[in-house]
Design an enzyme around this catalytic site. Structure first.
Site, PDB file in Angstrom:
ATOM      1  N   ASP A   1     -88.223   0.878   4.720  1.00  9.10           N
ATOM      2  CA  ASP A   1     -89.304   1.821   5.013  1.00  9.10           C
ATOM      3  C   ASP A   1     -88.961   2.550   6.306  1.00  9.10           C
ATOM      4  OD1 ASP A   1     -92.270   2.602   4.334  1.00  9.10           O
ATOM      5  OD2 ASP A   1     -92.193   2.267   6.515  1.00  9.10           O
ATOM      6  N   ILE A   2     -89.123   3.896   6.292  1.00  7.84           N
ATOM      7  CA  ILE A   2     -88.828   4.699   7.485  1.00  7.84           C
ATOM      8  C   ILE A   2     -89.963   4.502   8.485  1.00  7.84           C
ATOM      9  CG2 ILE A   2     -88.438   7.028   8.364  1.00  7.84           C
ATOM     10  CD1 ILE A   2     -87.408   7.802   5.598  1.00  7.84           C
TER      11      ILE A   2
ATOM     12  N   GLU B   1     -91.889   7.032   1.541  1.00 10.78           N
ATOM     13  CA  GLU B   1     -90.749   6.836   2.434  1.00 10.78           C
ATOM     14  C   GLU B   1     -90.104   5.471   2.243  1.00 10.78           C
ATOM     15  OE1 GLU B   1     -94.428   5.563   4.790  1.00 10.78           O
ATOM     16  OE2 GLU B   1     -93.889   7.031   3.247  1.00 10.78           O
TER      17      GLU B   1
END
Length: 421
Positions: free
Chosen positions: A301-302, A344
């Site tokens: 996950d960003i 994301e």
């Protein structure tokens, strides 16, 4: 091949024979009529000659009133082959003497008779003594015609037979045999249509059959040429059709590949989409149970992605997603597949990896992303959660464990890797 009930040459031969027979009969009848008239005229002349021969003797006997001599002369005249009756009448109509056939009434009506008067000359005076009538009939004519009639019929028969034979030879040579050869050639051509043959037989006489052969060959050449043109056109059409089919097939294959790619690929990052990832997870699970091939999951996950969108806009956010996808593609080995799980979040399926090697790979990814500059944004960080599939667990449990590990990395301050045992 059709069988002819009557050949053309035979029909022509029979027709000519019929015409010839009719003409022969007409000519023969005309000839007989002429012979009849000639015989009748000859008999009439002979009656005149007989009268001239016996007239002096009758003159003397009648003048001398010698009935016995008159009877003798009458019998002599009657004995002549042509005569069927002799009638001597007095000037007053009395019958002086006569010798008649039993058909006397018929003789009186016949045109074959000669009547002459007997006059005795005395001192330059002509004394009428009697009228003599000599009778003949048709039988005398027919007796004379009998031999001629037989010869005429025999002559006509011989001529007809000879002419029929000559006509037969001529028709056989000039018509029947050439037509038979021509028919045989046509039958041969018919039985070998694919060979494009022509009539090769030569005919000895340059006539209508030779012309028919040439015209038939010309027709065959025209048909063969047209057939070849049709074949060439059909081949060209088939070639164009095959090219069109190949083009359509290639276009269809490309379209199918495009559809396949669209159905399994994320349109923004060009990584595997969630549907494709689910299919790959099922395959990995099947390989694990079938061949004991291990696999592990890395959930990514960003960090602070919402802040990036809010600060720089969604276009820059999309650029960050594509940059991370490019980095994953260029960094991960061939047996490791990365895909966009949603938003994301990214999921990495590590085929053949256990928890330790997957954890090491996750750390490498975390460092690579941290050190990878992105336009406008600069450097970003990611949080990672690692889990390995175990025989006593399910795929859903493994996914949930990776998600829990990711959540734990977020709790620890982001930009780190968490492996839950």
């Amino acid at each position: 091949m059709n069988t002819l009930h009557r050949s053309l040459s035979k029909q022509l031969l029979v027709s000519i024979l019929r015409i010839y027979l009719i003409l022969t009969v007409v000519v023969t009848l005309a000839h007989i009529l002429i012979e009849y008239q000639y015989a009748k005229s000859a008999i009439q002349k002979e009656l005149v000659s007989i009268g001239a021969i016996f007239e002096p003797a009758l003159n003397t006997a009648l003048w001398e009133l010698n009935d016995e001599q008159v009877a003798t002369i009458t019998d002599g005249i009657y004995a002549m082959p042509l005569l069927f009756g002799v009638h001597i009448a007095h000037p007053d109509g009395r019958v002086l003497h006569q010798k008649m056939d039993e058909h006397y009434p018929a003789l009186q009506s016949t045109s074959l008779q000669y009547r002459f008067d007997i006059h005795h000359t005395l001192d330059n005076t002509h004394i009428f003594l009697a009228t003599v009538t000599l009778y003949s009939n048709e039988q005398a004519i027919f007796e004379r015609l009998k031999v001629n009639f037989f010869m005429l019929v025999l002559n006509a028969f011989i001529k007809s037979a000879a002419l029929l034979f000559l006509f037969y030879l001529a028709f056989r040579k000039y018509l029947q045999r050439p037509l038979g050869l021509l028919t045989g050639e046509i039958s041969t051509i018919k039985s070998a249509l694919g060979e494009k043959r022509l009539i090769t037989k030569s005919f000895p006489h340059n006539n209508e059959i030779s012309l028919l052969k040439e015209e038939f060959n010309a027709l065959l050449r025209h048909l063969y040429t047209r057939e070849q043109k049709q074949i060439d056109t059909l081949k060209e059409f088939n070639r164009m059709l095959e090219e069109r089919v190949q083009e359509r097939t290639l276009a269809l294959e490309n379209a199918n590949q495009t559809l396949q790619m669209l159905s399994t690929t994320d349109t923004l990052t060009h990584l595997a989409n969630r549907s494709k990832l689910n299919a790959l997870l099922l395959e990995a699970e099947k390989s694990f149970h079938k061949a004991q091939k291990p696999f592990a999951l890395i959930m990514i996950d960003i960090d602070s992605f919402k802040a990036i969108n809010d600060t720089y806009g969604h276009l820059v956010g999309d650029h960050v997603l594509t940059s991370l996808a490019h980095l994953l593609t260029s960094t991960l080995p061939a047996n490791v597949i990365a895909g966009r799980w949603g938003g994301e979040e990214f999921l990495v399926i590590c085929n053949g990896y256990d928890s330790a090697t997957a954890h090491s790979l996750a750390q490498t990814l975390q460092q690579s992303v941290q050190n990878y500059p992105i336009d406008t944004v600069g450097h970003i960080t990611i949080s990672l959660g690692v889990s390995a599939f175990r025989s006593q667990s399910t795929l859903e449990e493994c996914m949930r464990q990776a998600d829990d590990a990711l959540y734990e990395s977020k709790k620890r301050g982001k930009n780190c890797v968490t492996l839950l045992a």
